[in-house]
Design a protein around this motif. Structure first.
Motif, short mmCIF file in Angstrom:
data_model
loop_
_atom_site.label_atom_id
_atom_site.label_comp_id
_atom_site.label_asym_id
_atom_site.label_seq_id
_atom_site.Cartn_x
_atom_site.Cartn_y
_atom_site.Cartn_z
N UNK A 140 -35.41 -3.62 5.73
CA UNK A 140 -36.42 -2.74 6.31
C UNK A 140 -37.57 -3.57 6.83
N UNK A 141 -38.18 -3.10 7.91
CA UNK A 141 -39.36 -3.75 8.48
C UNK A 141 -40.56 -2.86 8.19
N UNK A 149 -42.10 0.40 9.95
CA UNK A 149 -42.38 0.21 11.37
C UNK A 149 -41.18 0.72 12.15
N UNK A 150 -41.30 1.97 12.58
CA UNK A 150 -40.21 2.63 13.31
C UNK A 150 -39.90 1.88 14.60
N UNK A 188 -35.46 0.69 9.14
CA UNK A 188 -34.29 0.12 8.48
C UNK A 188 -33.25 -0.37 9.51
N UNK A 189 -32.47 -1.33 9.08
CA UNK A 189 -31.41 -1.91 9.92
C UNK A 189 -30.25 -2.34 9.05
N UNK A 190 -29.07 -2.42 9.65
CA UNK A 190 -27.87 -2.91 8.98
C UNK A 190 -27.00 -3.58 10.03
N UNK A 191 -26.79 -4.87 9.88
CA UNK A 191 -26.08 -5.66 10.89
C UNK A 191 -24.86 -6.32 10.26
N UNK A 192 -23.72 -6.13 10.90
CA UNK A 192 -22.50 -6.82 10.47
C UNK A 192 -22.30 -8.04 11.37
N UNK A 274 -26.15 -8.55 1.77
CA UNK A 274 -27.45 -9.00 1.32
C UNK A 274 -28.53 -8.14 1.96
N UNK A 275 -29.59 -7.87 1.19
CA UNK A 275 -30.73 -7.11 1.69
C UNK A 275 -31.94 -8.02 1.78
N UNK A 276 -32.61 -7.97 2.90
CA UNK A 276 -33.81 -8.79 3.11
C UNK A 276 -34.79 -8.00 3.96
#
Length: 284
Positions: A140-141, A149-150, A188-192, A274-276
């Motif tokens: 998440x940012x 931060x949308x 939020x984001x999720x990248x493969x 991993x979450x960062x």
């Protein structure tokens, strides 16, 4: 090793890095530059070189070897590589000393703007059967008060499993393992992607000659590159490394910081996960 590795050269990589820098960056010595500041910095750098020469009784043979090497750095197009590997980490440290949010580190020579836009849940562009361990990277940012931060933008780029970057080595699709992810309404984001490999900086050019002559190694630890930005906030440029990875302790670019080390764990589907989270400072 693949055919791609055998045909990638320092000269080609250096030329691409120089061309990209000249196209994308602006210098600080054009019209309107602070003459007093330039005078101070240039004088102190030159004086420091004088001091090294006197302290070590540099000979003409050594001076001429240095002169020849400096000329070859330019001919090879390796000034971006040299400066980004051995100098940039101190510039970054000084420039962002007052940052309260997430830690940054060097950009390096392989950033390319304009990578393909992707939604908050996305897969980086990659080849069919891209080599490397699958990795799911999410987080998440927020701002420094913890507010999401949308629509924050995360530009990501990385080396492949051979340690090569798209647009800086032949035979790789233009935007391979490069993308611009737009976070959702909660930041939020999720990248493969795939976990990158450690790699050597190019060693067949002038920088490689320096490394060999000094008895250094040429390795960088595996890392993800990111630029994270949102309106009204200071952009963050960083690299994220992997716990237990080779050369975490002796990165040739001296860019590793403890806060930037990831520790992926296997998810139910076997993918490393991993979450960062990123925290951005307000724009000054």
């Amino acid at each position: 090793m693949s055919e791609t590795i055998t045909t990638a050269t320092a000269a080609d990589s250096g030329a691409s890095a120089t061309e990209r820098f000249l196209a994308d960056k602006t210098g600080g010595t054009g019209p309107g530059a602070d003459t007093t500041r330039v005078n101070t910095l240039a004088t102190e750098v030159i004086t420091a070189v004088h001091q090294v020469i006197r302290r070590h009784h540099v000979s003409y043979e050594e001076y001429n070897a240095l002169k020849s090497w400096l000329i070859s750095v330019g001919q090879d197009g390796e000034w971006p590589l040299f400066l980004d590997v051995w100098i940039e980490h101190v510039v970054e440290e000084v420039a962002h000393a007052s940052r309260k949010g997430s830690k940054g580190t060097i950009e390096g020579p392989y950033y390319v703007p304009g990578s393909p836009a992707r939604p908050s849940v996305a897969t980086l562009p990659m080849r069919e059967n891209e080599a490397g361990t699958p990795l799911r990277f999410k987080g998440q940012v927020t701002d420094i008060s913890g507010q999401p931060l949308a629509g924050a933008l995360l530009e990501m780029w990385q080396a492949d499993d051979d340690g090569l970057y798209a647009q800086f080595a032949p035979g790789i699709p233009e935007w391979n393992l490069r993308g611009s992810i737009v976070a959702d309404a909660e930041g939020r984001f999720e990248v493969t992607t795939v976990q990158p490999a450690p790699y050597q900086i190019p060693t067949d050019g002038s920088c490689g000659k320096l490394i060999a002559a000094a008895g250094w190694h040429a390795w960088r630890p595996a890392h993800l590159h990111l630029k994270v930005s949102a309106p009204g906030h200071e952009p963050l440029t960083t690299q994220l490394y992997f716990k237990g990875g080779e050369h975490i302790e002796d990165d040739i670019a001296s860019a590793v910081k403890p806060e930037l080390v990831l520790d992926p764990r296997p998810a139910a589907d076997g993918t490393g996960e991993v979450t960062y989270d990123f925290v951005l400072d307000p724009a000054s």
